[in-house]
Design an enzyme around this catalytic site. Structure first.
Site, PDB file in Angstrom:
ATOM      1  N   ARG A  35       0.834  -1.206   0.000  1.00 53.53           N
ATOM      2  CA  ARG A  35       0.000   0.000   0.000  1.00 53.53           C
ATOM      3  C   ARG A  35       0.869   1.256   0.000  1.00 53.53           C
ATOM      4  NH1 ARG A  35      -2.983   2.487   4.838  1.00 53.53           N
ATOM      5  NH2 ARG A  35      -4.488   3.923   3.912  1.00 53.53           N
TER       6      ARG A  35
ATOM      7  N   HIS B  62       0.755   4.343  -2.597  1.00 53.72           N
ATOM      8  CA  HIS B  62       0.508   5.722  -2.179  1.00 53.72           C
ATOM      9  C   HIS B  62       1.669   6.635  -2.557  1.00 53.72           C
ATOM     10  CE1 HIS B  62      -3.064   5.395   0.806  1.00 53.72           C
ATOM     11  NE2 HIS B  62      -3.150   4.479  -0.142  1.00 53.72           N
TER      12      HIS B  62
ATOM     13  N   ASN C 243      -3.164   8.449   4.913  1.00 46.50           N
ATOM     14  CA  ASN C 243      -1.943   7.723   5.270  1.00 46.50           C
ATOM     15  C   ASN C 243      -1.734   7.558   6.769  1.00 46.50           C
ATOM     16  OD1 ASN C 243      -1.129   7.505   2.542  1.00 46.50           O
ATOM     17  ND2 ASN C 243      -0.209   9.542   2.596  1.00 46.50           N
TER      18      ASN C 243
ATOM     19  N   HIS D  25      -6.103  -5.878  -2.188  1.00 45.72           N
ATOM     20  CA  HIS D  25      -7.016  -5.890  -1.037  1.00 45.72           C
ATOM     21  C   HIS D  25      -7.358  -7.309  -0.610  1.00 45.72           C
ATOM     22  CE1 HIS D  25      -8.667  -1.492  -1.234  1.00 45.72           C
ATOM     23  NE2 HIS D  25      -7.385  -1.562  -0.988  1.00 45.72           N
TER      24      HIS D  25
END
Length: 339
Positions: A71, A75, A103, A201
């Site tokens: 992740r 990001h 975040n 996910h």
């Protein structure tokens, strides 16, 4: 006539020289943006092994770190490109993107990147960028918890800028398929790659505030999202009571697994759960309900091996977003601060 011919010849020579200059500038620009597999083969031969060992130990102790590192790479790349800007700490008067609500406080794995960087600085000072460490760490996480292997082209340089407000542009958990596709397209990523990367996910958790609206206040007609499996909704309600008016830090909120069936295994079960209407976030379940993406969901659910291969390719593609290379940026000595 002779004068005109001479002028014409001079023009042709100048035009030829100008074309050569443009050609070499183009080649130089292309070369500076080029990443390659084995980039540290000569300058720091053990770089990838050191990072892999660090990630392996961290994920063995806490499997959730794998989801955090994947992740974090996502990001990072979606804000200013894959330049390690998400790793930077705030400075006086400038809050960093790692403290944006998307975040903080839920992004995990900073300490793993810092540990890998410290080890690399001890053997290869000022050589391996933090942006590359993060790309390798995401790859090693995918391998550790999913057996997904792919080569990571390297050569990224670290950025010197990180601004909290720029993380506003990260794709949100309430986005529907059309909006998600639009955000990925802005970064040169196709709809197919968007659906493929959403399979990340399959691991990790989500805190109750990110999906409680689907349980208690969906719209004027339905309190509960009718696209959600009723028994799954009951399970989620048992973990997440109705939101209170009091302000609670998100990390202190209850959390549930993003994937109902294989919490710590990166696989295609995520897509199977979408078909079963057990997608946790709006941005998950929308992939099945949208005519643009539903067939992709069905295909990924049908063949886990093909999805895994596509996932690796999509991660490599994502890792090229707006990279800094050549003389751009810097090689940070510490990933949390510019030199």
């Amino acid at each position: 006539m002779a004068k005109n011919t001479s002028s014409h010849n001079l023009f042709q020579v100048l035009l030829s020289k100008l074309s050569c200059i443009i050609f070499f500038i183009s080649i130089s620009t292309f070369a500076s943006a080029h990443l390659k597999v084995g980039f540290y083969h000569s300058s720091c031969p053990d770089a990838e092994a050191i990072i892999e060992d660090t990630v392996d130990k961290a994920v063995s102790l806490n499997p959730g770190i794998a989801a955090g590192l994947i992740r974090m790479h996502f990001h990072d790349c979606f804000v200013r490109g894959c330049d390690g800007s998400v790793l930077l700490e705030s400075t006086l008067g400038n809050p960093a993107e790692r403290y944006h609500p998307a975040n903080f406080p839920t992004l995990r794995g900073f300490e793993v990147i810092d540990e890998a960087k410290a080890k690399l600085e001890a053997v290869c000072p000022n050589t391996v960028s933090c942006a590359d460490i993060l790309a390798f760490a995401a790859r090693d996480s995918a391998n550790k918890v999913g057996g997904i292997k792919y080569a990571v082209p390297a050569g990224r340089r670290d950025g010197r800028v990180s601004r909290k407000e720029e993380a506003n542009n990260l794709p949100g958990f309430t986005f529907h398929a059309k909006k998600l596709a639009s955000e990925f397209a802005k970064r040169g990523m196709s709809v197919a790659k968007m659906v493929t990367l959403s399979g990340a996910h399959s691991i990790g958790i989500a805190h109750c505030p990110t999906f409680s609206g689907r349980l208690y206040s969906f719209n004027a007609t339905h309190a509960q999202d009718p696209s959600m499996n009723p028994s799954y909704a009951d399970y989620l309600k048992s973990k997440c009571p109705p939101p209170s008016s009091s302000s609670i830090v998100q990390r202190e909120q209850p959390a549930v697994a993003l994937d109902f069936s294989t919490l710590n295994r990166l696989d295609n079960r995520y897509y199977v759960e979408l078909i079963n209407h057990r997608g946790l976030l709006t941005s998950d379940q929308t992939l099945l309900s949208s005519s643009r993406t539903s067939k992709m969901v069905l295909n990924n659910a049908r063949d886990g091996s093909k999805w895994a291969a596509k996932f690796g390719k999509a991660m490599v593609k994502m890792g090229h977003i707006d990279v800094l290379t050549g003389s751009q940026g810097e090689i940070r000595r510490h990933c949390s601060f510019v030199n």
